[in-house]
Design an enzyme around this catalytic site. Structure first.
Site, PDB file in Angstrom:
ATOM      1  N   GLU A   1      -5.550  -8.241  -0.922  1.00 14.69           N
ATOM      2  CA  GLU A   1      -6.139  -8.138   0.216  1.00 14.69           C
ATOM      3  C   GLU A   1      -7.584  -7.642  -0.006  1.00 14.69           C
ATOM      4  OE1 GLU A   1      -4.668  -5.225   3.360  1.00 14.69           O
ATOM      5  OE2 GLU A   1      -2.577  -5.881   2.557  1.00 14.69           O
TER       6      GLU A   1
ATOM      7  N   GLU B   1       0.876  -1.217  -0.007  1.00 17.16           N
ATOM      8  CA  GLU B   1      -0.121  -0.112   0.129  1.00 17.16           C
ATOM      9  C   GLU B   1       1.162   1.037  -0.167  1.00 17.16           C
ATOM     10  OE1 GLU B   1      -3.970  -1.780   2.091  1.00 17.16           O
ATOM     11  OE2 GLU B   1      -2.448  -0.583   3.546  1.00 17.16           O
TER      12      GLU B   1
END
Length: 465
Positions: free
Chosen positions: A362, A173
């Site tokens: 995810e 991320e």
């Protein structure tokens, strides 16, 4: 209806070292930035003292219990497990000349255990856990030296695991560095935008250098980036809202643009100019950035809305992404809006933009679970959430999007990233530990365990459409 999931589609789950391993100073491991945030990535940064403790110090003790946990993943039928290597297990301070053999040996054992069951590892090089030594001594990613330290680390693990790992990710991320600078780039939370973007630039160069090193050292491997996939819709069809959604989506797409296309996009040059930001970008940096990723991976939990309406914006104060609620969506117990169709939209959007394979690394529902008197855990809410999202993944594949696989977040309960909670549970496997760190750490299968087992065994045919 034909099954959209291709034969080579990978099914599995995703975990992160700092949220599962524990053993936070075992076998020579150094302190990471995660260790200095025992209350999560938005929590206070603390100086660790001998004898103090945080819930992540033990986490779910995956460091010692991984054979048992991997056996459970294999029982579900996993073909892929996303993990991260703790950089501080390999280079405890981050700037050593030689790696820590005990740390390297641990991941050898872990990868061998996965291979025993035919589970492919997908390995993140840096997942919110850079060495605190680099922050304390050198200023984190604000210092160009950190690029060299990261490249040394990447080359070390590529050389060690080149026969065991064929899929890699650089930074988890990476776009969250804008919103959580200590976690992302090792800068103080109150750092100005110029400092944060300079640190991000160094991180992007380091990512590209790792990509080149991987291509050179493991020609049959693939390496991707990893984005927080937070698609922002305009709240209304008012042109100003539509334009605002474009601007705010570019804030995170910028990272993908650089990592996929190998150069800064034009809209960022305008942004830097208007913000009075001048980055130190060398000719060598520009050359390095041309090493682009093989595929794009991302997390997906929710979408949001943006607006230019000041009255609506007032409701978002303190919201990390300045999102306003979407009136058409329900929310989880933690206020995250649930939007399965948004995953199909995002998959199509990213594929249209980049024409690169995509990997959902995810996706999951954090919720409180209840153990019934008979010991069972009936998490139908989790099954419904995951089913509805996987159906939309299938729709995107039918749309022509190339999707490599799906690793749901937290196949086993773990310490949440945002607030370091155990009560926010994602897993198919229950772990007996509470927010205070009490519990036996016993593992227990939930109803969703058997549901996901069936989905994988049928290659998605048992999903309820």
């Amino acid at each position: 209806m034909s099954n959209p999931f291709p034969a080579h589609f990978l099914w599995g789950g995703a975990i992160a070292a700092n949220q599962v391993e524990g053993a936070y100073l075992t076998d020579g491991k150094g302190l990471s930035t995660s260790d200095l945030q025992p209350q999560g990535i938005f929590g206070e940064i603390v100086t660790r003292q001998p004898g103090d403790s945080g819930i992540k110090d033990v986490a779910i003790d995956f460091y010692h219990r991984y054979p048992q946990d991997i056996a459970l993943f294999a029982e579900m039928g996993f073909t892929c497990l996303r993990i991260s290597i703790a950089w501080t297990r390999i280079f405890p301070q981050g700037d050593e000349a030689e790696p820590n053999e005990a740390g390297l040996a641990f991941y050898d054992r872990l990868f061998d255990e996965l291979a025993k069951y035919g589970i492919q590892p997908l390995v993140t090089l840096s997942h919110y856990e850079m060495p605190y030594g680099l922050v304390e001594k050198h200023g984190g990613w604000g210092n160009r030296l950190t690029i060299d330290c990261f490249e040394r680390y990447a080359r070390t693990v590529f050389a060690r695991y080149r026969h065991k790992v064929k899929r890699w990710l650089t930074f988890n991320e990476i776009n969250m560095s804008l919103h959580a600078p200590f976690t992302g780039v090792g800068l103080p939370p109150d750092s100005d935008k110029a400092a944060i973007y300079q640190a991000i630039h160094h991180q992007l160069v380091a990512s590209a250098r790792a990509v080149k090193a991987c291509h050179d050292m493991i020609p049959d491997a693939q390496i991707g980036n990893m984005l927080l996939g937070a698609m922002l819709y305009p709240l209304t069809s008012k042109p100003e809202d539509v334009m605002e959604s474009l601007h705010q989506n570019r804030e995170w797409l910028f990272f993908g643009d650089v990592q996929v296309r190998g150069a800064y996009p034009g809209y960022m040059h305008r942004y830097f100019r208007e913000q009075g930001i001048t980055l130190n970008i060398t000719a060598q940096d520009k050359q390095d950035l041309k090493a682009t990723v093989d595929f794009i991976s991302f997390s997906y939990y929710m979408t949001g809305c943006v607006t230019t309406d000041e009255a609506q914006l007032e409701k978002t104060r303190g919201n990390i992404l300045n999102m306003v609620p979407n009136p058409y969506l329900e929310s989880s117990e933690w206020g995250w809006q649930i939007d399965p169709l948004g995953l199909r939209y995002l998959l199509n959007f990213l594929y249209d933009r980049y024409q690169k394979p995509l990997f959902i690394v995810e996706n999951g529902l954090g919720a409180k679970d209840k153990i019934e008197e008979n010991g069972d855990i009936y998490d139908d809410y989790r099954i419904r959430y995951l089913n509805d999202h996987l159906v939309q993944v299938g729709e995107a594949i039918d749309d022509g999007v190339e999707v490599l696989g799906y690793t749901c977040w937290g196949p086993i309960d773990l310490v949440s990233a945002s607030k370091a909670e155990m009560s926010k549970r994602y897993g198919f496997i229950y772990v007996d530990r509470d927010d205070a760190g009490h519990g036996s750490l016993e593992r227990r299968r939930k109803k969703s365990f058997y549901w996901y087992q069936s989905v994988i065994a049928s290659h998605g045919k048992t999903l309820t459409r």
